[in-house]
Design a protein around this motif. Structure first.
Motif: not given
Length: 312
Positions: A107-112, A116-120, A123-126, A168-173
């Motif tokens: 759960d990342m809430d509103t993307g913080f 652009l913040n959401t994108y980053g 990436q970090k959560l993945e 932002a995700r690098t894995d389609e799964n």
């Protein structure tokens, strides 16, 4: 119930993935996608920390959920009012992924922040090990989905955030779960319309928070994109049987803070008895013994590794 150790009995012959699920984040994501696609209303209990995640895996559940509300309550001792940071959630994701082999929904809430913040953050959560990432359309600072006084951002802004998540995700799964809290703000029909728009933009799963009747839950389950439904003891959504949720077409049945509420009650009872009696004799049956505590946190497995590397 019979339990087994996290890493198996013989570190020379048993690998974690052979007996206890998925060894790598990529394998966990593939497993989770299959669970979602099965539309079997898989039970998804919430973990506020790594210990809770270990217990969830030990019992035999197929996935775990890092709950933002639970994390805020347990780590900050505060209500779910948008008070945690992206860094704290990323660190918690990594800690859980290190000791729990189950797919983890975060759960990342509103993307913080903005898109652009959401994108980053995605990436970090993945990279930290998330199998799925949930984002919601509340105005920051957000509130618990079952609190009053919420507000939602314009739909176009939310769609932009979902696009950022997908890019932002690098894995389609790595699944992107789009949540709307519009039911409490603009009404049920508006919430369904938002859900349709989120699906059209490419969200992998939909989460319409806090429906208030069983009929509303069933209408959500009829949406073509896989669905998650959240149940909170004392919340706005009526409890339903798992068979009814499967029939309605849900992929996941989330119980985000059941463990937290149980833990809170148990601590109040045990510590209350200690305060009253000056002893734990009256509540010994409410407590795990010392050996069970060490087993759950994996001490026998680490002892085996110590013997392997340091023994004669």
């Amino acid at each position: 119930m019979e339990f087994t150790m996290l890493y198996g009995k013989d570190p020379d012959t048993v690998r974690p993935s052979e007996e206890h699920g998925n060894e790598t984040p990529a394998e966990r994501r593939k497993t989770f996608r299959r669970l979602v696609d099965s539309r079997s209303a898989t039970l998804l209990p919430g973990a506020a920390n790594a210990l809770s995640a270990r217990i969830i895996e030990d019992i035999g559940f197929q996935a775990a959920y890092l709950t933002g509300a639970g994390f805020t309550n347990t780590q900050l001792g505060l209500p779910d009012l948008g008070l945690v940071t992206a860094t704290e959630i990323i660190e918690a994701t990594a800690r859980i992924s290190d000791v729990c082999r189950l797919p983890l929904v975060v759960d990342m809430d509103t993307g913080f922040g903005n898109a652009l913040n959401t994108y980053g953050t995605v990436q970090k959560l993945e990279r930290a090990g998330a199998a799925a990432i949930q984002i919601e359309d509340q105005v920051f600072p957000k509130k618990c989905g079952h609190f009053a006084g919420k507000a939602v951002i314009p739909l176009n802004e939310m769609l932009g955030k979902i696009k950022a998540c997908l890019d932002a995700r690098t894995d389609e799964n790595t699944l992107i779960i789009a949540r709307t809290d519009a039911r409490a703000v603009e009404g049920f029909d508006a919430a369904l319309e938002r859900a349709h728009q989120m699906a059209e933009i490419g969200a992998d799963m939909l989460f319409v928070e806090a429906p208030e009747t069983i009929e509303e839950v069933r209408q959500i389950g009829a949406l073509p994109t896989p669905q998650l439904v959240n149940f909170v003891v004392g919340g706005k959504t009526p409890m339903m049987q798992i068979d009814d949720l499967r029939e309605a077409g849900f992929s996941l049945a989330l119980f985000a803070n059941a463990a937290l509420q149980a833990s809170l009650k148990a601590q109040q009872e045990v510590l209350g008895s200690l305060y009253k009696h000056g002893s734990l004799e009256q509540v010994r049956d409410r407590m795990a013994n010392f050996e069970e505590r060490q087993r759950v946190v994996g001490k026998p497995d680490l002892d085996a590794l110590i013997e392997r590397y340091e023994g004669s």
